[in-house]
Scaffold this motif. Sequence first.
Motif, PDB file in Angstrom:
ATOM      1  N   PHE A   1      -5.954  -1.151   4.068  1.00 53.04           N
ATOM      2  CA  PHE A   1      -7.163  -0.576   4.676  1.00 53.04           C
ATOM      3  C   PHE A   1      -8.299  -1.603   4.695  1.00 53.04           C
ATOM      4  O   PHE A   1      -8.999  -1.754   5.697  1.00 53.04           O
ATOM      5  N   LEU A   2      -8.474  -2.303   3.589  1.00 51.14           N
ATOM      6  CA  LEU A   2      -9.582  -3.277   3.523  1.00 51.14           C
ATOM      7  C   LEU A   2      -9.353  -4.442   4.488  1.00 51.14           C
ATOM      8  O   LEU A   2     -10.306  -4.976   5.057  1.00 51.14           O
TER       9      LEU A   2
ATOM     10  N   TRP B   1      -1.939   0.340  -0.122  1.00 52.76           N
ATOM     11  CA  TRP B   1      -2.734   0.882   0.982  1.00 52.76           C
ATOM     12  C   TRP B   1      -4.212   0.546   0.875  1.00 52.76           C
ATOM     13  O   TRP B   1      -4.895   0.434   1.889  1.00 52.76           O
ATOM     14  N   SER B   2      -4.712   0.374  -0.336  1.00 51.36           N
ATOM     15  CA  SER B   2      -6.113  -0.055  -0.414  1.00 51.36           C
ATOM     16  C   SER B   2      -6.243  -1.473   0.154  1.00 51.36           C
ATOM     17  O   SER B   2      -7.204  -1.779   0.853  1.00 51.36           O
TER      18      SER B   2
ATOM     19  N   THR C   1      -1.977  11.882  -4.230  1.00 53.50           N
ATOM     20  CA  THR C   1      -0.553  11.770  -4.578  1.00 53.50           C
ATOM     21  C   THR C   1      -0.164  12.814  -5.619  1.00 53.50           C
ATOM     22  O   THR C   1       0.853  13.496  -5.483  1.00 53.50           O
TER      23      THR C   1
ATOM     24  N   MET D   1     -11.319   4.108  -3.854  1.00 59.58           N
ATOM     25  CA  MET D   1     -10.242   4.355  -2.890  1.00 59.58           C
ATOM     26  C   MET D   1      -8.929   4.643  -3.621  1.00 59.58           C
ATOM     27  O   MET D   1      -8.214   5.590  -3.306  1.00 59.58           O
TER      28      MET D   1
ATOM     29  N   HIS E   1      -2.980   8.433   7.534  1.00 57.85           N
ATOM     30  CA  HIS E   1      -2.987   8.432   6.068  1.00 57.85           C
ATOM     31  C   HIS E   1      -4.360   8.838   5.531  1.00 57.85           C
ATOM     32  O   HIS E   1      -4.453   9.580   4.551  1.00 57.85           O
ATOM     33  N   VAL E   2      -5.428   8.349   6.155  1.00 54.22           N
ATOM     34  CA  VAL E   2      -6.785   8.757   5.742  1.00 54.22           C
ATOM     35  C   VAL E   2      -6.925  10.284   5.848  1.00 54.22           C
ATOM     36  O   VAL E   2      -7.467  10.943   4.949  1.00 54.22           O
TER      37      VAL E   2
ATOM     38  N   ALA F   1       0.324  11.942   2.107  1.00 57.48           N
ATOM     39  CA  ALA F   1      -0.738  11.876   1.093  1.00 57.48           C
ATOM     40  C   ALA F   1      -0.189  11.376  -0.240  1.00 57.48           C
ATOM     41  O   ALA F   1      -0.961  11.077  -1.148  1.00 57.48           O
ATOM     42  N   GLU F   2       1.129  11.300  -0.371  1.00 55.35           N
ATOM     43  CA  GLU F   2       1.736  10.584  -1.505  1.00 55.35           C
ATOM     44  C   GLU F   2       1.800   9.124  -1.119  1.00 55.35           C
ATOM     45  O   GLU F   2       2.564   8.733  -0.236  1.00 55.35           O
ATOM     46  N   ILE F   3       1.021   8.312  -1.758  1.00 49.11           N
ATOM     47  CA  ILE F   3       0.738   6.991  -1.221  1.00 49.11           C
ATOM     48  C   ILE F   3       0.633   5.961  -2.351  1.00 49.11           C
ATOM     49  O   ILE F   3       0.184   6.266  -3.451  1.00 49.11           O
TER      50      ILE F   3
ATOM     51  N   PHE G   1      -6.504   7.989  -3.675  1.00 47.23           N
ATOM     52  CA  PHE G   1      -5.060   7.943  -3.386  1.00 47.23           C
ATOM     53  C   PHE G   1      -4.258   8.568  -4.530  1.00 47.23           C
ATOM     54  O   PHE G   1      -3.303   9.304  -4.302  1.00 47.23           O
TER      55      PHE G   1
ATOM     56  N   GLU H   1      -1.174   3.382  -4.011  1.00 38.11           N
ATOM     57  CA  GLU H   1      -2.616   3.094  -3.956  1.00 38.11           C
ATOM     58  C   GLU H   1      -2.930   1.603  -3.913  1.00 38.11           C
ATOM     59  O   GLU H   1      -3.935   1.194  -3.323  1.00 38.11           O
ATOM     60  N   ASP H   2      -2.068   0.775  -4.507  1.00 39.76           N
ATOM     61  CA  ASP H   2      -2.351  -0.663  -4.516  1.00 39.76           C
ATOM     62  C   ASP H   2      -2.125  -1.285  -3.134  1.00 39.76           C
ATOM     63  O   ASP H   2      -2.944  -2.058  -2.646  1.00 39.76           O
TER      64      ASP H   2
ATOM     65  N   VAL I   1      -4.667  12.145   3.115  1.00 41.13           N
ATOM     66  CA  VAL I   1      -5.273  11.967   1.797  1.00 41.13           C
ATOM     67  C   VAL I   1      -6.548  12.815   1.687  1.00 41.13           C
ATOM     68  O   VAL I   1      -6.767  13.508   0.687  1.00 41.13           O
TER      69      VAL I   1
END
Lengths: 278, 278
Positions: free
Chosen positions: A229-230, A225-226, B270, B262, A188-189, A218-220, B266, A222-223, A192
Amino acid sequence: MKTIGVIGLGVMGASFASRLSHKGYTVYGFERSQETLDIALQKQIIQKGTTEPKTLLKECDLIIIALYPTQILPWIRQYQQTCKDKAILMDISGVKSNIIKPVQAILREDLELISIHPMCGRESRGIQFSDETIFDQANYIVVPTDQNTPEAIELAKQLGVILGVKNISTLSIEEHDRMIGFLSQLTHVIAVSLMNTHENAHLVEYTGDSFHDLTRIAEINEDLWSELFLLNKEILLDETDQFIASIQHFRDVLDQEDAEEMKRLFIQSTKRRKLFNR
Amino acid sequence: MKTIGVIGLGVMGASFASRLSHKGYTVYGFERSQETLDIALQKQIIQKGTTEPKTLLKECDLIIIALYPTQILPWIRQYQQTCKDKAILMDISGVKSNIIKPVQAILREDLELISIHPMCGRESRGIQFSDETIFDQANYIVVPTDQNTPEAIELAKQLGVILGVKNISTLSIEEHDRMIGFLSQLTHVIAVSLMNTHENAHLVEYTGDSFHDLTRIAEINEDLWSELFLLNKEILLDETDQFIASIQHFRDVLDQEDAEEMKRLFIQSTKRRKLFNR
């Protein structure tokens, strides 16, 4: 498993509820949104639902927590006193170390958290995108710790069978998060970062399958996956650094016009990739 | 186009020959391998074939050169004196600047090279993998220069129609090589470098669609792609450096736990990727 509670009826929770209801289980839905509950009741993917966990929670033998990862610990802290004696809790989150350990540290003595990861997420959000067939082709991973009983581990595997997943396996927390860091998070990184390399709208009409397949993810969301990742930061940084070193090496080989090393790298990638052909 | 010569009956050349023969054109095959010629004759994808270009070449009005990129200039240098008066030559190579310019600099006065790129390659090599249906979904690009006549440009477009490609467009050499550097070559660099990041055979059973789709093109013909990369070196280095800067930025944002940046990245990826949905 007499009565199953599903916490959060988003795309994943509602898919769980739907499949389990259709397999004949009694499923209760727990949601902050009354509108979502109404949809779930209307579609008959839950038998009862509530915005107030305390009323129905004490009837649930198994509780599947399908919340965003950072909401899991606060939810358990707030509602575990309401849970039925000896209830089993399952989280379905995409990373494990920073989920399981904090929960097990505060969990009521008679409750048990057993962690599962059905690898079948969707980028779209909400109950309207739920789909019980997502389990059919899924890898389903049980992630036990030394805090788990053989009975709970067996129950988690049995749930995979009931859901109808393709493959059930067991990994330690460390194995799971390392595997996810490479196979899922790093990819995913990359996707993106490729879309973000530079503006590219003028190239749409020339795209072939290569670019299309590589950037699909890359369509992801954001809430989600962030958070993921963290919660897996150290491993993902390490995997990303290893990948950057790999592509930097390729770049330098190209710069030096070292055709032999370039071919060796192509032959190695081809050989490794062949193992992944289905 | 009365008689068409196809130089090289590998996977691409044989696919051209096959489709053009089936459309009713007279196609002659030129190959160093008698075994390949025998297969082509037996499959009736050429009407005549030879290992000695001089015998049949003077009958060809159109010559499609389907050789490896670095073989194109030597071939033309060796055989252009044998070509029919005013014959049209077409190369189908995946990069253009370092192919077209050197050829046009030495080309016989009455001959003309018009460059095309049907974007439908295959990783497998040889006539046994040829398949005329590869053109059906292809983007087909004509790459004219100021050395080309309107008639040759029109012929190149007409050939795309005959082949039955999905989409025909025109790009300058620079636009073509920049587009290919980003959409095709950089994606291959990424897939190859990801497979080469570290050993990963133990992860096969956990692979989902993300990793599978992203690494498909890591199975690669090392002889062809090392040539293509070296012939487009400056552009590919620039695209790779821009990508490395993009992923390095993402890595640093993760390291700093900057969730807002981040999410911005994203959301941008997207939004950009949505344009590419078919």
